[in-house]
Design an enzyme around this catalytic site. Structure first.
Site, short mmCIF file in Angstrom:
data_model
loop_
_atom_site.label_atom_id
_atom_site.label_comp_id
_atom_site.label_asym_id
_atom_site.label_seq_id
_atom_site.Cartn_x
_atom_site.Cartn_y
_atom_site.Cartn_z
CB CYS A 96 -41.89 51.34 30.18
SG CYS A 96 -40.18 51.03 29.77
CD GLU A 97 -45.69 48.89 24.60
OE1 GLU A 97 -46.57 48.15 25.06
OE2 GLU A 97 -45.78 49.49 23.51
CG HIS A 98 -40.96 51.80 24.78
ND1 HIS A 98 -41.70 52.85 25.26
CD2 HIS A 98 -41.59 51.39 23.66
CE1 HIS A 98 -42.72 53.09 24.46
NE2 HIS A 98 -42.69 52.21 23.48
CG HIS A 99 -36.44 51.35 28.13
ND1 HIS A 99 -37.35 52.36 27.95
CD2 HIS A 99 -35.42 51.60 27.28
CE1 HIS A 99 -36.90 53.20 27.04
NE2 HIS A 99 -35.73 52.76 26.61
CD GLN A 137 -48.55 57.87 32.59
OE1 GLN A 137 -47.33 57.85 32.76
NE2 GLN A 137 -49.29 58.88 32.99
CG HIS A 165 -42.61 56.68 32.76
ND1 HIS A 165 -43.09 55.74 31.88
CD2 HIS A 165 -43.67 57.45 33.11
CE1 HIS A 165 -44.39 55.94 31.71
NE2 HIS A 165 -44.77 56.97 32.43
CB CYS A 167 -37.15 53.83 31.14
SG CYS A 167 -38.69 54.51 30.57
#
Ligand code: ZN
Length: 206
Positions: A96-99, A137, A165, A167
């Site tokens: 995931c690009e956030h975490h 996603q 996910h 995260c």
């Protein structure tokens, strides 16, 4: 005369900024280990920055791959077959690009051929091209179906991703066994509810 003010060129998001050297990447990993609270100089962690840099080369190999290339070869001799081609249960591992934490699951891809079909293993490779990047996603779902439409020009396409996910399961709300499902339809699949239902039934949804 006034000089024309040149507008700043936006950096296209798909072009990475100048890649740091391997040494710089390893130094950054050492910094993160120390930030986590450990000692990057203890024996067990000495080789870790080098291993992480190497692993990143594999986990994020998608940046150096091109979807158009993967789908470039099509076959026209299919005995007149023009019904749905479905490849289901393609496993994928993304971050995931956030975490920068993994999310993983399965992709199901279907299309209605228009002018030839693509080798079945190519659809699995297509998923890899986009999974091995920093992702959401939703974006990945869109990228896969866009690549199919651009390169195969099918009468319709359907993509469904289901993933867990980390995260969500490891941190924050700690939701276990929660699957996120995304899907997208184009062409005949977008227009015809029956085709959508056929797709959902074949991939085992509903
Ligand atoms: Zn995340």
């Amino acid at each position: 005369m006034d000089a024309q003010v040149k507008p700043l060129k936006p950096v296209p998001s798909d072009i990475p900024v100048t890649r740091p050297s391997r040494e710089e990447a390893e130094a950054a990993v050492r910094t993160l280990i120390a930030w986590a609270g450990d000692n990057p100089n203890r024996e067990g962690l000495l080789e870790t920055p080098a291993r992480v840099a190497k692993a990143y080369g594999e986990l994020f190999a998608g940046y150096d791959q091109d979807a158009g290339e993967v789908l470039s070869k099509t076959f026209k001799e299919v005995g007149g077959y023009d019904d749905l081609v479905l490849v289901k249960g393609i496993p994928f591992y993304a971050h995931c690009e956030h975490h920068m934490v993994p999310f993983y699951g399965q992709a199901h891809i279907a299309y209605l051929p228009h002018d030839g079909v693509v080798g079945l293993s190519k659809l699995a490779r297509l998923v890899e091209v986009f999974a091995r990047r920093l992702q959401t996603q939703e974006t990945m779902t869109a990228q896969i179906i866009d690549a199919i439409n651009e390169n195969l020009g099918p009468r319709g396409a359907a993509v469904l991703l289901e993933a867990e996910h980390m995260c969500m399961t490891m941190r924050g709300v700690k939701a276990h066994d929660v699957k996120t499902v995304t899907h997208r339809f184009t062409g005949v699949f977008a227009e015809d509810r029956q085709e959508q239902d056929r797709f959902f039934a074949m991939v085992g949804h509903r």
